[in-house]
Design a protein around this motif. Structure first.
Motif, PDB file in Angstrom:
ATOM      1  N   GLU A 146      20.460 -13.556 102.629  1.00 34.81           N
ATOM      2  CA  GLU A 146      20.758 -12.522 103.135  1.00 34.81           C
ATOM      3  C   GLU A 146      20.307 -12.029 104.637  1.00 34.81           C
ATOM      4  O   GLU A 146      21.061 -11.669 105.463  1.00 34.81           O
ATOM      5  N   THR A 147      19.020 -12.512 104.580  1.00 34.27           N
ATOM      6  CA  THR A 147      18.195 -11.712 105.758  1.00 34.27           C
ATOM      7  C   THR A 147      18.241 -13.096 106.784  1.00 34.27           C
ATOM      8  O   THR A 147      18.116 -12.762 108.207  1.00 34.27           O
ATOM      9  N   MET A 148      18.315 -14.172 106.292  1.00 35.30           N
ATOM     10  CA  MET A 148      18.084 -15.362 107.261  1.00 35.30           C
ATOM     11  C   MET A 148      19.251 -16.337 107.622  1.00 35.30           C
ATOM     12  O   MET A 148      19.733 -16.551 108.468  1.00 35.30           O
ATOM     13  N   VAL A 149      19.895 -16.637 106.373  1.00 36.14           N
ATOM     14  CA  VAL A 149      20.796 -17.631 106.489  1.00 36.14           C
ATOM     15  C   VAL A 149      22.251 -17.202 106.783  1.00 36.14           C
ATOM     16  O   VAL A 149      22.827 -17.621 107.795  1.00 36.14           O
ATOM     17  N   PHE A 150      22.599 -16.075 106.282  1.00 33.41           N
ATOM     18  CA  PHE A 150      23.990 -15.553 106.440  1.00 33.41           C
ATOM     19  C   PHE A 150      23.867 -15.082 107.785  1.00 33.41           C
ATOM     20  O   PHE A 150      25.143 -15.137 108.354  1.00 33.41           O
TER      21      PHE A 150
END
Length: 238
Positions: A146-150
């Protein structure tokens, strides 16, 4: 009802012109996809293609997702998708995260608590510890995405280049599907007879559903999202 078509091997033929009710009748487990996409009942006799237009969803992508969940041997081909589908993929994956956190994990937690009521102190401590570790690992995994990839994928899908690359993110991507095995072994093999079988089975059903859903989730990430992102990275670098 069973009006859906079958091929020569008696397998269901999934197509965009299927009625949505036919899709659910073919595999009721696909209701979870409609639930996480917030598709509202009743939907009458609309086709899958009509439903996708209403909910701003690519029919091709929707059918791929359905077949990933419904057909064990299905291999999705990202080349059939458009670059604009990348944002739809992330939207679906985010919806799946909410489904895990708001529906599946709470259901598993309730099942654990029902079993703990029947356990002695020793086994209660063991089961609770394994469940809490399991839940925390899943939450950490989802939080990383949620915080890095998307956010990275969403930025890239909008045509904006970034310093990082998808291979860097995926090197930190862990497989959480097998974590359920520890809890499963405790429930099946080690809890005392005072823990009723029906309560154990209820919890095991939820755990296996979670594991299966997470495996499909991972497949969407690895077979659809990741190769599409890598292709987009190359396009932006040209």
């Amino acid at each position: 009802m069973k009006s859906y078509k079958r091929d020569g091997n008696n397998r269901i033929v999934y197509s965009k012109d299927m009625k949505l009710i036919e899709l659910i009748d073919a595999d009721y487990e696909l209701l979870s996809i409609l639930l996480r996409m917030d598709i509202q009942l009743p939907f009458g006799d609309v086709s899958i293609e009509e439903m996708c237009r209403r909910y701003d969803m690519s029919p091709t992508l929707f059918m791929m997702i359905c077949q990933i969940y419904a057909c064990a041997d299905y291999e999705p081909d990202e080349s059939e998708l458009q670059s604009s589908d990348l944002l739809h993929i992330v939207r679906y994956l985010r919806a799946s995260h909410r489904y895990y956190l708001e529906s599946m994990l709470p259901s598993i937690a309730e099942g654990v608590e029902r079993i703990l009521e029947e356990c002695d102190a020793k086994h209660s401590v063991i089961l609770r510890k394994f469940y809490e570790d399991y839940a925390e690992e899943i939450k950490a995994h989802l939080s990383y995405e949620e915080t890095m990839v998307f956010p990275y994928v969403e930025t890239l899908a909008k045509g904006e280049s970034c310093q990082k690359c998808m291979s860097e993110f995926m090197s930190h991507h862990t497989d959480i599907c097998d974590k359920v095995d520890d809890i499963k072994s405790i429930i099946i093999k080690y809890l005392p007879e005072s823990c009723p079988t029906h309560k154990r089975c209820d919890l095991l059903f939820d755990l296996y559903r979670m594991r299966n859903d997470l495996s499909k989730h991972t497949l969407i990430e690895l077979k659809l999202m990741t190769p599409m992102v890598i292709a987009e990275e190359r396009r932006l670098q040209q």
